[in-house]
Design a protein around this motif. Structure first.
Motif, PDB file in Angstrom:
ATOM      1  N   PRO A 166       0.836  -1.202   0.000  1.00 27.07           N
ATOM      2  CA  PRO A 166       0.000   0.000   0.000  1.00 27.07           C
ATOM      3  C   PRO A 166       0.876   1.259   0.000  1.00 27.07           C
ATOM      4  O   PRO A 166       2.047   1.177   0.393  1.00 27.07           O
ATOM      5  N   ASP A 167       0.312   2.394  -0.404  1.00 33.13           N
ATOM      6  CA  ASP A 167       1.129   3.612  -0.472  1.00 33.13           C
ATOM      7  C   ASP A 167       1.493   4.150   0.914  1.00 33.13           C
ATOM      8  O   ASP A 167       2.276   5.086   1.038  1.00 33.13           O
ATOM      9  N   SER A 168       0.922   3.553   1.968  1.00 38.95           N
ATOM     10  CA  SER A 168       1.284   3.971   3.332  1.00 38.95           C
ATOM     11  C   SER A 168       2.475   3.160   3.857  1.00 38.95           C
ATOM     12  O   SER A 168       2.942   3.391   4.964  1.00 38.95           O
ATOM     13  N   ALA A 169       2.971   2.211   3.060  1.00 36.59           N
ATOM     14  CA  ALA A 169       4.019   1.290   3.543  1.00 36.59           C
ATOM     15  C   ALA A 169       5.328   2.007   3.860  1.00 36.59           C
ATOM     16  O   ALA A 169       5.657   3.042   3.264  1.00 36.59           O
ATOM     17  N   HIS A 170       6.061   1.439   4.786  1.00 37.62           N
ATOM     18  CA  HIS A 170       7.407   1.917   5.089  1.00 37.62           C
ATOM     19  C   HIS A 170       8.300   1.602   3.890  1.00 37.62           C
ATOM     20  O   HIS A 170       8.133   0.560   3.246  1.00 37.62           O
ATOM     21  N   GLY A 171       9.257   2.483   3.619  1.00 33.23           N
ATOM     22  CA  GLY A 171      10.102   2.332   2.435  1.00 33.23           C
ATOM     23  C   GLY A 171      10.849   1.013   2.365  1.00 33.23           C
ATOM     24  O   GLY A 171      11.212   0.546   1.275  1.00 33.23           O
ATOM     25  N   THR A 172      11.107   0.408   3.536  1.00 32.51           N
ATOM     26  CA  THR A 172      11.858  -0.853   3.503  1.00 32.51           C
ATOM     27  C   THR A 172      11.042  -1.970   2.864  1.00 32.51           C
ATOM     28  O   THR A 172      11.624  -2.928   2.343  1.00 32.51           O
ATOM     29  N   LYS A 209      12.038  -5.775  -3.703  1.00 32.94           N
ATOM     30  CA  LYS A 209      12.870  -5.562  -4.900  1.00 32.94           C
ATOM     31  C   LYS A 209      14.190  -6.326  -4.767  1.00 32.94           C
ATOM     32  O   LYS A 209      14.640  -6.972  -5.713  1.00 32.94           O
ATOM     33  N   MET A 210      14.788  -6.242  -3.579  1.00 39.98           N
ATOM     34  CA  MET A 210      16.070  -6.945  -3.370  1.00 39.98           C
ATOM     35  C   MET A 210      15.934  -8.450  -3.545  1.00 39.98           C
ATOM     36  O   MET A 210      16.877  -9.128  -3.947  1.00 39.98           O
ATOM     37  N   ALA A 211      14.722  -8.957  -3.227  1.00 39.67           N
ATOM     38  CA  ALA A 211      14.504 -10.408  -3.383  1.00 39.67           C
ATOM     39  C   ALA A 211      14.122 -10.754  -4.827  1.00 39.67           C
ATOM     40  O   ALA A 211      13.800 -11.900  -5.128  1.00 39.67           O
ATOM     41  N   GLY A 212      14.115  -9.766  -5.694  1.00 35.11           N
ATOM     42  CA  GLY A 212      13.917 -10.014  -7.119  1.00 35.11           C
ATOM     43  C   GLY A 212      12.484  -9.834  -7.619  1.00 35.11           C
ATOM     44  O   GLY A 212      12.176 -10.232  -8.742  1.00 35.11           O
ATOM     45  N   PHE A 213      11.593  -9.234  -6.798  1.00 32.76           N
ATOM     46  CA  PHE A 213      10.203  -9.064  -7.235  1.00 32.76           C
ATOM     47  C   PHE A 213       9.975  -7.680  -7.868  1.00 32.76           C
ATOM     48  O   PHE A 213      10.718  -6.732  -7.614  1.00 32.76           O
ATOM     49  N   ASN A 214       8.894  -7.586  -8.666  1.00 31.77           N
ATOM     50  CA  ASN A 214       8.415  -6.273  -9.123  1.00 31.77           C
ATOM     51  C   ASN A 214       7.530  -5.726  -8.021  1.00 31.77           C
ATOM     52  O   ASN A 214       6.780  -6.494  -7.411  1.00 31.77           O
ATOM     53  N   VAL A 215       7.584  -4.426  -7.797  1.00 31.16           N
ATOM     54  CA  VAL A 215       6.762  -3.857  -6.724  1.00 31.16           C
ATOM     55  C   VAL A 215       5.593  -3.089  -7.333  1.00 31.16           C
ATOM     56  O   VAL A 215       5.778  -2.260  -8.222  1.00 31.16           O
ATOM     57  N   ILE A 216       4.390  -3.393  -6.841  1.00 30.27           N
ATOM     58  CA  ILE A 216       3.200  -2.657  -7.298  1.00 30.27           C
ATOM     59  C   ILE A 216       2.638  -1.914  -6.099  1.00 30.27           C
ATOM     60  O   ILE A 216       2.346  -2.524  -5.061  1.00 30.27           O
ATOM     61  N   GLU A 217       2.508  -0.597  -6.239  1.00 28.17           N
ATOM     62  CA  GLU A 217       1.974   0.196  -5.120  1.00 28.17           C
ATOM     63  C   GLU A 217       0.500   0.474  -5.355  1.00 28.17           C
ATOM     64  O   GLU A 217       0.113   0.845  -6.456  1.00 28.17           O
ATOM     65  N   ILE A 218      -0.314   0.272  -4.313  1.00 23.42           N
ATOM     66  CA  ILE A 218      -1.741   0.590  -4.477  1.00 23.42           C
ATOM     67  C   ILE A 218      -2.122   1.750  -3.549  1.00 23.42           C
ATOM     68  O   ILE A 218      -1.549   1.903  -2.470  1.00 23.42           O
ATOM     69  N   PRO A 219      -3.101   2.574  -3.964  1.00 24.58           N
ATOM     70  CA  PRO A 219      -3.486   3.729  -3.133  1.00 24.58           C
ATOM     71  C   PRO A 219      -4.322   3.308  -1.937  1.00 24.58           C
ATOM     72  O   PRO A 219      -4.939   2.242  -1.940  1.00 24.58           O
ATOM     73  N   SER A 220      -4.348   4.167  -0.924  1.00 26.65           N
ATOM     74  CA  SER A 220      -5.199   3.911   0.251  1.00 26.65           C
ATOM     75  C   SER A 220      -6.514   4.654   0.075  1.00 26.65           C
ATOM     76  O   SER A 220      -6.612   5.615  -0.703  1.00 26.65           O
ATOM     77  N   LYS A 221      -7.528   4.197   0.833  1.00 22.37           N
ATOM     78  CA  LYS A 221      -8.813   4.904   0.826  1.00 22.37           C
ATOM     79  C   LYS A 221      -9.203   5.123   2.290  1.00 22.37           C
ATOM     80  O   LYS A 221      -9.180   4.157   3.074  1.00 22.37           O
ATOM     81  N   GLY A 266      -7.479   6.231   4.528  1.00 16.17           N
ATOM     82  CA  GLY A 266      -6.349   5.856   5.382  1.00 16.17           C
ATOM     83  C   GLY A 266      -6.158   4.364   5.538  1.00 16.17           C
ATOM     84  O   GLY A 266      -5.358   3.921   6.366  1.00 16.17           O
ATOM     85  N   MET A 267      -6.908   3.571   4.766  1.00 22.27           N
ATOM     86  CA  MET A 267      -6.758   2.111   4.869  1.00 22.27           C
ATOM     87  C   MET A 267      -6.574   1.513   3.479  1.00 22.27           C
ATOM     88  O   MET A 267      -6.710   2.217   2.474  1.00 22.27           O
ATOM     89  N   VAL A 268      -6.324   0.202   3.453  1.00 19.11           N
ATOM     90  CA  VAL A 268      -6.171  -0.462   2.148  1.00 19.11           C
ATOM     91  C   VAL A 268      -7.474  -0.311   1.368  1.00 19.11           C
ATOM     92  O   VAL A 268      -8.564  -0.555   1.897  1.00 19.11           O
ATOM     93  N   ASP A 269      -7.359   0.121   0.112  1.00 21.97           N
ATOM     94  CA  ASP A 269      -8.527   0.226  -0.757  1.00 21.97           C
ATOM     95  C   ASP A 269      -8.757  -1.163  -1.365  1.00 21.97           C
ATOM     96  O   ASP A 269      -7.986  -1.609  -2.230  1.00 21.97           O
ATOM     97  N   LEU A 270      -9.824  -1.821  -0.877  1.00 24.40           N
ATOM     98  CA  LEU A 270     -10.069  -3.207  -1.300  1.00 24.40           C
ATOM     99  C   LEU A 270     -10.227  -3.338  -2.812  1.00 24.40           C
ATOM    100  O   LEU A 270      -9.772  -4.310  -3.422  1.00 24.40           O
ATOM    101  N   THR A 271     -10.888  -2.338  -3.410  1.00 26.79           N
ATOM    102  CA  THR A 271     -11.096  -2.395  -4.857  1.00 26.79           C
ATOM    103  C   THR A 271      -9.746  -2.331  -5.580  1.00 26.79           C
ATOM    104  O   THR A 271      -9.475  -3.118  -6.494  1.00 26.79           O
ATOM    105  N   ALA A 272      -8.886  -1.400  -5.117  1.00 26.91           N
ATOM    106  CA  ALA A 272      -7.565  -1.269  -5.749  1.00 26.91           C
ATOM    107  C   ALA A 272      -6.756  -2.539  -5.534  1.00 26.91           C
ATOM    108  O   ALA A 272      -6.027  -2.983  -6.440  1.00 26.91           O
ATOM    109  N   LEU A 273      -6.900  -3.138  -4.349  1.00 29.94           N
ATOM    110  CA  LEU A 273      -6.158  -4.375  -4.077  1.00 29.94           C
ATOM    111  C   LEU A 273      -6.613  -5.491  -5.021  1.00 29.94           C
ATOM    112  O   LEU A 273      -5.789  -6.176  -5.633  1.00 29.94           O
ATOM    113  N   LYS A 274      -7.940  -5.614  -5.169  1.00 31.69           N
ATOM    114  CA  LYS A 274      -8.470  -6.689  -6.026  1.00 31.69           C
ATOM    115  C   LYS A 274      -7.984  -6.510  -7.460  1.00 31.69           C
ATOM    116  O   LYS A 274      -7.658  -7.478  -8.145  1.00 31.69           O
ATOM    117  N   GLU A 275      -7.949  -5.234  -7.902  1.00 31.43           N
ATOM    118  CA  GLU A 275      -7.483  -4.975  -9.276  1.00 31.43           C
ATOM    119  C   GLU A 275      -6.014  -5.340  -9.458  1.00 31.43           C
ATOM    120  O   GLU A 275      -5.597  -5.821 -10.505  1.00 31.43           O
TER     121      GLU A 275
END
Ligand SMILES: Cc1ncc(COP(=O)(O)O)c(C=O)c1O
Length: 471
Positions: free
Chosen positions: A154-160, A166-178, A180-189
């Motif tokens: 989520p976009d509220s995540a700590h930078g680490t 990324k260090m473990a080799g993954f692509n990172v996808i950031e989703i917006p909050s709604k 102040g919490m996880v936006d379920l719709t954005a997560l599902k998408e």
């Protein structure tokens, strides 16, 4: 003449002097200032008094949980039976240490609702990296290593969090909050058959409990991905609920936050990683096993991600956490209760003074105010933070989380008194009413004025200086 006066005593003094500063370690050729003991004493004592720590005052550094570390724990870590144990010692000769680690793993399982722990990672970020390496090993084992490429944060995540993924080799996808919490719709998408994991802090970095956590877990599992818990905020829910029942598959704990080890300045810390049973075989080696009455280090784990640190982790930190948990016993949940109470009390006091707290509702152990409306007057969060130093307070975390403008992230912790919280709130009110020039040039009463913090890290003055002349 003096020798005649009391020769035995003089001999004793000389012996003590020799013990205090043995001649063989005196380096006469060193090019250092020729100073008297008194001058050296004054210099170092003065330096020590320029420090600020949890033992000197309020330290509301949001997300970092700078709580008081009981001195008893330091005494325990210094115990003669422990401090001389060497990690290369034969395991038969350090059964006590292995027993402590084994039992601590079991306590963490009990506290978190996970099935197995490794104590090896030495920080929260290190725990995250370990968790992400376990995620990768799991999907490789399932034959999905080439497919599961994404980690969602989520976009509220700590930078680490994104950095570890990324260090473990993954692509990172950031989703917006709604709100102040996880936006379920954005997560599902964002979720798909390519998702390896979703990383989440609960309560999140706004201090808000993710009340949809069970739905979040359900969605993540629907696509076969793993739910990762960043344990930096465990202090808020300690003993109240378990991460296992929220649906997390992998978690890390920051012992230097929740379990009372001093931190700041880079450590030492510990970031143990816990997993559900089906991921246990991927945990770092060695595992600590109990056979009959004996404890042993087991390297025979063919699916393990391997070692993630030298030896077995930061043992002194693990020991302090163990002692802290045993000492608190059934009162562990009071930590969370008082931390949440203090945070909400201070938030309400600041709101009454006109400070804006984005997003509605109660908070858990920390909260974030926005100083955006001061920008019209030309005042930035940094100015207020620097001015707080003049009043004897360590400033809160500023400009994080990124989703709050001019963020001031305050975490009072469970140890602060009502008087301290009141004084802090009153000081905040006073500061924002002060003349702008006072704020812009703050701090005024500190040993150094406003420093270039980036350069202060990179170009440190490590040589001796007469600090009286630096002022
Ligand atoms: C929310 C959050 N996650 C992760 C971390 C990383 O922990 P560590 O500093 O122990 O590496 C922090 C550190 O402050 C944090 O606040």
């Amino acid at each position: 003449m003096m020798a005649k006066y009391n020769e035995p005593l003089l001999n004793e003094i000389e012996e003590i002097e020799e013990e205090f500063l043995p001649e063989e370690i005196e380096r006469k050729e060193l090019n250092i200032p020729n100073l008297t003991e008194r001058e050296v004493m004054k210099h170092f004592l003065h330096l020590s008094q320029m420090n600020y720590g949890v033992d000197t005052g309020f330290y509301p550094l949001g997300s970092c949980t700078m709580k008081y570390n009981p001195k008893l724990l330091e005494r325990i870590a210094k115990n003669e039976k422990i401090k001389f144990v060497h990690p290369l010692q034969n395991e038969a000769t350090c059964q006590g240490c292995l027993e402590i680690m084994y039992k601590l793993e079991k306590l963490f399982c009990e506290i978190t609702g996970m099935d197995a722990f490794s104590l090896q990672p030495c920080a929260g970020a290190h725990g995250e990296l370990t968790g992400m390496l376990i995620t990768r090993a799991y999907f490789e084992w399932k034959g999905e290593g080439d497919v599961r490429k994404d980690v969602i944060v989520p976009d509220s995540a700590h930078g680490t969090n994104p950095a570890s993924a990324k260090m473990a080799g993954f692509n990172v996808i950031e989703i917006p909050s709604k709100n102040g919490m996880v936006d379920l719709t954005a997560l599902k998408e964002a979720l798909s058959n390519e998702t390896a994991a979703f990383m989440l802090t609960n309560p999140n970095t706004l201090g808000i409990f993710e009340k949809d956590i069970l739905k979040i877990a359900e969605e993540v599992k629907k696509v076969g991905a793993l739910l990762y818990y960043d344990g930096a905020n465990l202090n808020a829910i300690l003993g109240k609920t378990k991460l296992g029942i929220m649906g997390f598959d992998i978690v890390h704990l920051n012992l230097h936050k929740t379990f009372a080890t001093p931190h700041g300045g880079g450590g030492p810390g510990a970031g143990p990683v816990g997993v559900k049973a089906y991921l246990e075989k991927f945990l770092p080696v060695p595992r600590i096993k109990k056979e009959g009455e004996k404890y042993k280090l087991d390297y025979n784990q063919p699916y393990s991600i391997g070692k993630v640190s030298l030896f077995y982790g930061n043992f002194a930190v693990l020991l302090k956490a163990y002692a802290y948990i045993l000492r608190k016993g059934k009162d562990l949940e009071k930590v969370a209760e008082k931390a949440v109470l203090n945070s909400n009390y201070l938030m309400e006091r600041l709101k009454r003074y006109g400070f804006e707290v984005p997003y509605n509702g109660k908070r858990m152990h920390e909260f974030v105010i926005s100083l955006a409306n001061l920008r019209k007057k030309g005042i930035r969060a940094l100015d207020v933070a620097k001015r707080l130093l003049d009043y004897g307070f360590h400033p809160p975390t500023i400009y994080f989380p990124l989703i709050v403008e001019e963020a001031f992230m305050i975490e009072p912790t469970e140890d602060e008194s009502k008087e301290t919280l009141d004084k802090f709130a009153e000081t905040m009110k006073k500061i924002v009413e002060e003349d702008i020039n006072i704020l812009k040039n703050a701090p005024h009463n500190m040993p150094v004025r406003r420093v270039n913090e980036a350069m202060a890290m990179k170009k440190q003055i490590l040589t001796w200086k007469d600090i009286s002349k630096l002022k």
